[in-house]
Each structure stands twice: as structure tokens, then as C-alpha cells.
Design an enzyme around this catalytic site. Structure first.
Site, PDB file in Angstrom:
ATOM      1  N   LEU A   1       0.870  -1.172   0.000  1.00 56.03           N
ATOM      2  CA  LEU A   1       0.000   0.000   0.000  1.00 56.03           C
ATOM      3  C   LEU A   1       0.911   1.227   0.000  1.00 56.03           C
ATOM      4  O   LEU A   1       1.932   1.251   0.690  1.00 56.03           O
ATOM      5  CB  LEU A   1      -0.917   0.036   1.229  1.00 56.03           C
ATOM      6  CG  LEU A   1      -2.030  -1.014   1.312  1.00 56.03           C
ATOM      7  CD1 LEU A   1      -2.814  -0.850   2.623  1.00 56.03           C
ATOM      8  CD2 LEU A   1      -2.974  -0.928   0.126  1.00 56.03           C
ATOM      9  N   ASP A   2       0.523   2.256  -0.746  1.00 56.74           N
ATOM     10  CA  ASP A   2       1.314   3.476  -0.783  1.00 56.74           C
ATOM     11  C   ASP A   2       1.425   4.098   0.608  1.00 56.74           C
ATOM     12  O   ASP A   2       0.558   3.907   1.466  1.00 56.74           O
ATOM     13  CB  ASP A   2       0.668   4.506  -1.721  1.00 56.74           C
ATOM     14  CG  ASP A   2       0.795   4.126  -3.182  1.00 56.74           C
ATOM     15  OD1 ASP A   2       1.550   3.187  -3.487  1.00 56.74           O
ATOM     16  OD2 ASP A   2       0.123   4.766  -4.017  1.00 56.74           O
ATOM     17  N   PHE A   3       2.460   4.899   0.786  1.00 57.71           N
ATOM     18  CA  PHE A   3       2.677   5.649   2.024  1.00 57.71           C
ATOM     19  C   PHE A   3       1.414   6.394   2.454  1.00 57.71           C
ATOM     20  O   PHE A   3       1.030   6.371   3.631  1.00 57.71           O
ATOM     21  CB  PHE A   3       3.825   6.636   1.792  1.00 57.71           C
ATOM     22  CG  PHE A   3       4.017   7.659   2.868  1.00 57.71           C
ATOM     23  CD1 PHE A   3       4.637   7.324   4.065  1.00 57.71           C
ATOM     24  CD2 PHE A   3       3.589   8.965   2.684  1.00 57.71           C
ATOM     25  CE1 PHE A   3       4.826   8.283   5.062  1.00 57.71           C
ATOM     26  CE2 PHE A   3       3.769   9.924   3.673  1.00 57.71           C
ATOM     27  CZ  PHE A   3       4.387   9.578   4.868  1.00 57.71           C
TER      28      PHE A   3
ATOM     29  N   THR B   1      -1.755   5.853   1.582  1.00 56.73           N
ATOM     30  CA  THR B   1      -2.993   5.064   1.553  1.00 56.73           C
ATOM     31  C   THR B   1      -3.184   4.313   2.860  1.00 56.73           C
ATOM     32  O   THR B   1      -2.245   3.738   3.399  1.00 56.73           O
ATOM     33  CB  THR B   1      -2.951   4.061   0.381  1.00 56.73           C
ATOM     34  OG1 THR B   1      -2.714   4.767  -0.835  1.00 56.73           O
ATOM     35  CG2 THR B   1      -4.258   3.297   0.264  1.00 56.73           C
TER      36      THR B   1
END
Length: 297
Positions: free
Chosen positions: A66-68, A70
Site C-alpha cells: 500500500l502506498d505511504f 494510503t
């Protein structure tokens, strides 16, 4: 969700083989930087020190990314065998994922299929970004598909926004953020893909809501509570409901089960191949890289 700390990790699912946590926004999954003390890895090590595996670099095997910025459902395997079983489900695209997002503007179509190929942006000053095929400097774009469903129309801090459910059918870097930006509806608070213009919201409004991994012996299906509710964020004011979240999820899960039934390539419980075609060199290389990274036999 309150801001992240070492102590406030929320566990959504826990068994002998897997943990699914509700990742906070603006926190990395792991980091090699000595000064980054607060990551999901450090939260897990703090909460479950006995489960950390010294045979891995970070101590825990994250099944996906998961993105930073998100938040939401993130699955962690607790041993090599479990990581391998989960990997096979991701590899065969049997995993169902759905994200909630608030996007800028009013999305006209209730349902959209976004088919923009995505590649790395090599333009000066944008090398940390991805871009769609056709943009100057877009390197090695690959096919990419996202399903978008409109849930609600409303406003955020007085500006028109749409609450949507996003289902990535591929897994490219920044896929949902790039696809939403490509149709003129960037995600609220996405500092990067607004070219640093959208900085007022306290977070990027993208949340991994649903994760379903159809392991035969231990099917995992979890939801991470919806953070985009007016009772939790008064800046978000819903004005018109188009589709209930429950109705949208029901259709999405039915499609996911159809994919599971139609997949002839392997028994996802045992990992044994049934009628698998030969893998391409790229697929073999990706598989070997994953196995090396997670120290699998």
C-alpha cells in the site's frame, strides 16, 4: 482512525498464518532508513515481538503493498508456507481488492472501466511519479485496468467531490491515483498527482476497504472500516447517494468468486498446477525476485 503511533495498530484478522491490519495513512510499510522509526513493520514488532522472523530483512512478510499515503487492509504472512500460498493467489489474480476514495469534481458516469496503460515518468522533476501512455517521458507503459463505481456525490470543504469504489484489476504502482487523475478527477489530498497543489486536506482520501484472498484452507475476507464518513470528517458532506456500499460490494464479490471458479491453472489450496501454460521469462523473473525477497524455499 487517529494518527499512527507504535501502540495503536488495529488488527482486523489474526490466525496462526496471517495477520491483516488496518494501515494508517502517511506511514510506510517498512523502511531501510534508520531515522524512520514509525512503520507498519515497527508497529508489528512492537505489538507482536514473538512473531517476528529473524530470517527476513524486515521481520515480517508483507503479501502486497500500500502506498505511504494510503490507509486500509494490509495482509502479512507469518511463515514461509503461508506467504507462498498467498503469493500464488496474487499471481493468478484471484485476490479481490476494493478501495474507497473521494475524488475531485462530480464523476458523470455511474460506472467506468479505466484502461490507461501506465509507465514510469522519466521527465525531469517527476521521476518519482507514474504516468499514462502517451505522456511525454512515459517509459515502458504496461496494460492497466480499474473499475470505478460512483457511490455518493457531495462536497469536501465546500468543493464538489465524488465518493467512489475502485477495483484494481491489475497491480501497477500508483495505479488508482494515476487513473483517477487521467480522467480529470484526482483523489482529494493527492499532493503528488495534483503537482503539489492539493495540500489542504489532512490526508490523501484513498483507503483499501476490502481484501479477499481465496485460500482454500483459510479464505480471508476482511473490510477496514470506512473512514470517509461525515461523523468522522465534518469536511465531507454527502448530498446524493447513487449506490450503497453494500450493494457495490455484493456485485464485486460475486465477480471475484466467478474468477475463482473459472481459474483452471492451479489448486489455490495446495498450490499444485493443473493445466498451467508456460510462464514468460518476465513472469519467471518476477517470481524469482519475490521468492528471494521473502526468503522462501
Amino acid at each position: 482512525m487517529e494518527p499512527a503511533s507504535l501502540e495503536n495498530l488495529r488488527v482486523l484478522y489474526h490466525s496462526a498464518d496471517f495477520i491483516v491490519v488496518n494501515k494508517h495513512w502517511d506511514i510506510r510499510i517498512d523502511s531501510k532508513m534508520w531515522y524512520e522509526k514509525q512503520t507498519v513493520q515497527s508497529q508489528l514488532r512492537h505489538r507482536f515481538p514473538e512473531l517476528a522472523d529473524p530470517g527476513t530483512y524486515y521481520g515480517f512478510r508483507f503479501c502486497h503493498q500500500l502506498d505511504f499515503s494510503t490507509s486500509g487492509a494490509l495482509c502479512v504472512a507469518l511463515n514461509k508456507a503461508a506467504a507462498g500460498r498467498a503469493y500464488r493467489c496474487f499471481k493468478e489474480r484471484l485476490v479481490t481488492k476494493a478501495y474507497l476514495a473521494l475524488v475531485r469534481g462530480l464523476v458523470e458516469s455511474d460506472r467506468m472501466t479505466l484502461n490507461f496503460a501506465i509507465g514510469k515518468n522519466t521527465s525531469e522533476g517527476k521521476t518519482h511519479m507514474m504516468c499514462i501512455e502517451g505522456v511525454e517521458g512515459c517509459e515502458n507503459p504496461k496494460p492497466c485496468q480499474t473499475e470505478l463505481l460512483v457511490l455518493e456525490y457531495g462536497s469536501y470543504n465546500g468543493d464538489p467531490v465524488t465518493k467512489v469504489l475502485l477495483q484494481p484489476l491489475t497491480g501497477r504502482t500508483h495505479q488508482l491515483r494515476v487513473h483517477c487523475s487521467a480522467i480529470g478527477h484526482p483523489i482529494v489530498g493527492d499532493f503528488t498527482y495534483s503537482l503539489r497543489a492539493d495540500s489542504a486536506p489532512y490526508r490523501m482520501m484513498l483507503h483499501a476497504y476490502l481484501l479477499r484472498i481465496p485460500l482454500e484452507q483459510e479464505p480471508i475476507q476482511v473490510t477496514a472500516p470506512d473512514p470517509f464518513l461525515p461523523s468522522l470528517d465534518a469536511s465531507w458532506v454527502p448530498q446524493q447517494t447513487v449506490l450503497s456500499l453494500e450493494g457495490a460490494l455484493q456485485g464485486l464479490l460475486e465477480c471475484g468468486r466467478d474468477r475463482e471458479e473459472e481459474s483452471p491453472e492451479q489448486d489455490i489450496g495446495t498450490g499444485e498446477k493443473k493445466h498451467a501454460p508456460l510462464e514468460s521469462e518476465e513472469q519467471i523473473a518476477q517470481c524469482q525476485q519475490w521468492l528471494c525477497e521473502w526468503a522462501l524455499d
